[in-house]
Scaffold this active site. Structure first.
Site, mmCIF file in Angstrom:
data_model
loop_
_atom_site.group_PDB
_atom_site.id
_atom_site.type_symbol
_atom_site.label_atom_id
_atom_site.label_comp_id
_atom_site.label_asym_id
_atom_site.label_seq_id
_atom_site.Cartn_x
_atom_site.Cartn_y
_atom_site.Cartn_z
ATOM 1 N N TYR A 1 13.061 11.666 -10.896
ATOM 2 C CA TYR A 1 11.631 11.819 -10.612
ATOM 3 C C TYR A 1 11.069 12.925 -11.490
ATOM 4 O O TYR A 1 10.971 14.091 -11.098
ATOM 5 C CB TYR A 1 11.383 12.100 -9.128
ATOM 6 C CG TYR A 1 11.748 10.942 -8.213
ATOM 7 C CD1 TYR A 1 11.953 9.660 -8.735
ATOM 8 C CD2 TYR A 1 11.875 11.108 -6.843
ATOM 9 C CE1 TYR A 1 12.308 8.594 -7.914
ATOM 10 C CE2 TYR A 1 12.221 10.037 -6.014
ATOM 11 C CZ TYR A 1 12.441 8.792 -6.563
ATOM 12 O OH TYR A 1 12.785 7.742 -5.752
ATOM 13 N N GLY B 1 3.336 1.490 -2.342
ATOM 14 C CA GLY B 1 3.579 2.196 -3.600
ATOM 15 C C GLY B 1 2.406 3.044 -4.054
ATOM 16 O O GLY B 1 1.270 2.872 -3.599
ATOM 17 N N ALA C 1 -1.239 2.359 -2.057
ATOM 18 C CA ALA C 1 -1.171 2.706 -0.628
ATOM 19 C C ALA C 1 -2.558 2.859 -0.009
ATOM 20 O O ALA C 1 -2.775 2.488 1.150
ATOM 21 C CB ALA C 1 -0.366 3.992 -0.451
ATOM 22 N N GLY C 2 -3.508 3.388 -0.776
ATOM 23 C CA GLY C 2 -4.856 3.622 -0.258
ATOM 24 C C GLY C 2 -5.553 2.326 0.123
ATOM 25 O O GLY C 2 -6.382 2.299 1.033
ATOM 26 N N HIS D 1 21.417 5.388 -6.988
ATOM 27 C CA HIS D 1 20.014 4.978 -7.074
ATOM 28 C C HIS D 1 19.806 3.460 -7.260
ATOM 29 O O HIS D 1 18.990 2.854 -6.572
ATOM 30 C CB HIS D 1 19.348 5.741 -8.228
ATOM 31 C CG HIS D 1 17.868 5.922 -8.075
ATOM 32 N ND1 HIS D 1 17.209 7.035 -8.528
ATOM 33 C CD2 HIS D 1 16.902 5.137 -7.525
ATOM 34 C CE1 HIS D 1 15.915 6.929 -8.263
ATOM 35 N NE2 HIS D 1 15.712 5.785 -7.654
ATOM 36 N N SER E 1 8.667 2.962 -0.884
ATOM 37 C CA SER E 1 7.288 2.459 -1.050
ATOM 38 C C SER E 1 6.821 1.737 0.222
ATOM 39 O O SER E 1 6.325 0.607 0.156
ATOM 40 C CB SER E 1 7.164 1.545 -2.277
ATOM 41 O OG SER E 1 7.309 2.266 -3.472
ATOM 42 N N PRO E 2 6.945 2.384 1.382
ATOM 43 C CA PRO E 2 6.612 1.699 2.640
ATOM 44 C C PRO E 2 5.136 1.339 2.759
ATOM 45 O O PRO E 2 4.771 0.450 3.530
ATOM 46 C CB PRO E 2 7.009 2.729 3.712
ATOM 47 C CG PRO E 2 6.919 4.057 3.028
ATOM 48 C CD PRO E 2 7.366 3.791 1.612
HETATM 49 N N1 LIG Z 1 15.094 4.106 -4.299
HETATM 50 C C1 LIG Z 1 14.172 3.692 -5.123
HETATM 51 O O1 LIG Z 1 14.428 2.934 -6.063
HETATM 52 C C2 LIG Z 1 12.771 4.155 -4.908
HETATM 53 C C3 LIG Z 1 11.712 3.560 -5.608
HETATM 54 C C4 LIG Z 1 10.406 4.026 -5.348
HETATM 55 C C5 LIG Z 1 10.204 5.044 -4.441
HETATM 56 N N2 LIG Z 1 11.274 5.629 -3.793
HETATM 57 C C6 LIG Z 1 11.091 6.708 -2.798
HETATM 58 O O2 LIG Z 1 10.242 6.241 -1.779
HETATM 59 C C7 LIG Z 1 9.160 7.143 -1.616
HETATM 60 C C8 LIG Z 1 7.933 6.411 -1.133
HETATM 61 O O3 LIG Z 1 7.523 5.442 -2.067
HETATM 62 P P1 LIG Z 1 6.233 5.642 -3.008
HETATM 63 O O4 LIG Z 1 5.877 7.059 -3.079
HETATM 64 O O5 LIG Z 1 6.557 4.891 -4.252
HETATM 65 O O6 LIG Z 1 5.133 4.770 -2.293
HETATM 66 P P2 LIG Z 1 4.392 4.797 -0.860
HETATM 67 O O7 LIG Z 1 5.061 5.741 0.035
HETATM 68 O O8 LIG Z 1 4.250 3.394 -0.445
HETATM 69 O O9 LIG Z 1 2.966 5.316 -1.286
HETATM 70 C C9 LIG Z 1 2.772 6.620 -1.738
HETATM 71 C C10 LIG Z 1 1.309 6.944 -1.712
HETATM 72 O O10 LIG Z 1 0.828 6.749 -0.403
HETATM 73 C C11 LIG Z 1 -0.245 7.619 -0.171
HETATM 74 N N3 LIG Z 1 -0.199 7.945 1.268
HETATM 75 C C12 LIG Z 1 0.859 8.423 1.959
HETATM 76 N N4 LIG Z 1 0.562 8.574 3.255
HETATM 77 C C13 LIG Z 1 -0.727 8.170 3.393
HETATM 78 C C14 LIG Z 1 -1.617 8.084 4.495
HETATM 79 N N5 LIG Z 1 -1.199 8.411 5.726
HETATM 80 N N6 LIG Z 1 -2.867 7.635 4.269
HETATM 81 C C15 LIG Z 1 -3.263 7.279 3.028
HETATM 82 N N7 LIG Z 1 -2.472 7.348 1.930
HETATM 83 C C16 LIG Z 1 -1.211 7.781 2.118
HETATM 84 C C17 LIG Z 1 0.010 8.850 -1.008
HETATM 85 O O11 LIG Z 1 -1.228 9.257 -1.545
HETATM 86 P P3 LIG Z 1 -1.484 10.711 -2.181
HETATM 87 O O12 LIG Z 1 -0.660 10.730 -3.443
HETATM 88 O O13 LIG Z 1 -2.941 10.713 -2.410
HETATM 89 O O14 LIG Z 1 -0.996 11.730 -1.212
HETATM 90 C C18 LIG Z 1 1.042 8.395 -2.025
HETATM 91 O O15 LIG Z 1 0.625 8.494 -3.355
HETATM 92 C C19 LIG Z 1 9.012 7.759 -3.010
HETATM 93 O O16 LIG Z 1 8.225 8.925 -2.997
HETATM 94 C C20 LIG Z 1 10.439 7.966 -3.374
HETATM 95 O O17 LIG Z 1 10.950 9.127 -2.723
HETATM 96 C C21 LIG Z 1 12.528 5.189 -4.011
#
Ligand SMILES: NC(=O)c1ccc[n+]([C@@H]2O[C@H](COP(=O)([O-])OP(=O)(O)OC[C@H]3O[C@@H](n4cnc5c(N)ncnc54)[C@H](OP(=O)(O)O)[C@@H]3O)[C@@H](O)[C@H]2O)c1
Length: 287
Positions: A53, A213, A217-218, A128, A209-210
């Site tokens: 990251y 992503g 997400a917004g 990973h 990315s729950p």
């Molecule tokens: N293992 C893998 O291959 C892999 C791949 C991708 C991700 N990941 C992990 O999974 C985590 C989560 O996935 P992600 O970050 O890709 O996507 P995500 O959690 O689906 O979406 C992240 C975005 O959601 C927004 N958000 C979070 N909570 C919110 C809420 N309550 N209301 C409105 N918007 C909200 C945030 O906005 P703001 O930025 O404006 O705060 C953030 O940018 C990553 O951070 C990473 O640690 C792992």
């Protein structure tokens, strides 16, 4: 904050995903530190990161260093916080993501992650992503070596099929596969089979990315009407509804929503307190 288990370790039912604070579109360091502190203020005790990251070449471990800095400057007690990192993915700095699942790489990567995190043992280390050039069993053998050497306390895998989960269980040994981290969201349900499989085995399942992503997400509520309608009925955000729905799918589920703003994680961290009715849960599952 409700808690759940990863192996024998108790963590908050909602984790913080660190990725948005270190890749494309990342905020300045001050906002990132405030975001991590807001997570801790809300009772979050699981932070997900990875050596990959980062954005530019030469800054591998950017997110790990950021988390270490935020934990060190937090005025409260952080001894119960589990930082889960990953190895096996790389970013050369041109925007692409590459993989190296060789045991030799994992050996080097874990040392670098320990340094970046400022620890002498990593709480949870996740392989990973499978590397098509390296037999999966070989990569997991590398993970097992790290476990046996005491470099990592718990081992997890990510982006894994059921077959790979079984390979990892076999190689790591009974009870030693602590977690599986796969993509899972209202729009992306294809890893529900792995989620159910982990539920049957008592292995923690961390949906990545729950919320759909970064950058998407917004707009979750606009794309998924049922989630918006349930949110409106409770006067909460559709993101919080999504996380509450996931938590209700199985006791092993621990979503790790990413954030780059304090407000996002503060809202997400309240998901365990949101009670949805059976009818609402069925509707969201079917949506
Ligand atoms: N293992 C893998 O291959 C892999 C791949 C991708 C991700 N990941 C992990 O999974 C985590 C989560 O996935 P992600 O970050 O890709 O996507 P995500 O959690 O689906 O979406 C992240 C975005 O959601 C927004 N958000 C979070 N909570 C919110 C809420 N309550 N209301 C409105 N918007 C909200 C945030 O906005 P703001 O930025 O404006 O705060 C953030 O940018 C990553 O951070 C990473 O640690 C792992």
């Amino acid at each position: 904050m409700q808690t759940r288990k990863i192996g024998q370790v108790t963590v908050s039912a909602i984790g913080l995903g660190g990725m948005p604070m270190s890749i494309e579109g990342r905020p300045d360091e001050d906002r990132s530190i405030r975001t991590i502190h807001a997570a801790l203020d809300s009772g979050v005790t699981l932070i997900d990161t990875a050596d990959a990251y980062h954005l530019n070449a030469g800054e591998t471990g950017h997110n790990e260093r950021l988390i270490a800095k935020a934990l060190a400057s937090y005025p409260g007690d952080t001894t119960g916080v589990l930082v889960a990192t990953k190895g096996g993915h790389l970013r050369p700095g041109d925007g692409s993501w590459t993989v190296d699942g060789s045991p030799a790489h994992l050996r080097e990567a874990v040392e670098a992650s320990m340094k970046a995190l400022g620890v002498d043992v990593i709480g949870l280390y996740q392989f990973h992503r499978p590397d098509p050039k390296v037999p999966y069993a070989e990569s997991i053998g590398g993970l097992k070596e790290l476990l046996d050497a005491g470099k990592i306390r718990m081992a997890g895998i990510s982006n894994a099929s059921i077959e790979q989960i079984d390979t990892a269980r076999g190689i790591l040994g009974e009870g030693n596969l602590a977690s599986v981290q796969n993509q899972f969201s209202p729009a992306f349900r294809s890893s529900e089979a792995e989620l159910r499989y982990c539920a049957g085995l008592g292995i923690a399942f961390l949906p990545w990315s729950p919320l759909g992503g970064i950058g998407r997400a917004g707009g979750l509520g606009a794309r998924h009407a049922a989630f918006q309608e349930v949110a409106d009925a409770h006067g909460v955000s559709p993101q919080r509804v999504t996380l509450a729905w996931m938590l209700a799918l199985a006791p092993v589920v621990i979503p790790i929503p990413g954030a780059s703003r304090p407000e996002s994680i503060t809202d997400s961290a309240q998901a365990p307190g949101l009670e949805l009715t059976e009818a609402e849960l069925s509707r969201l599952t079917a949506a």
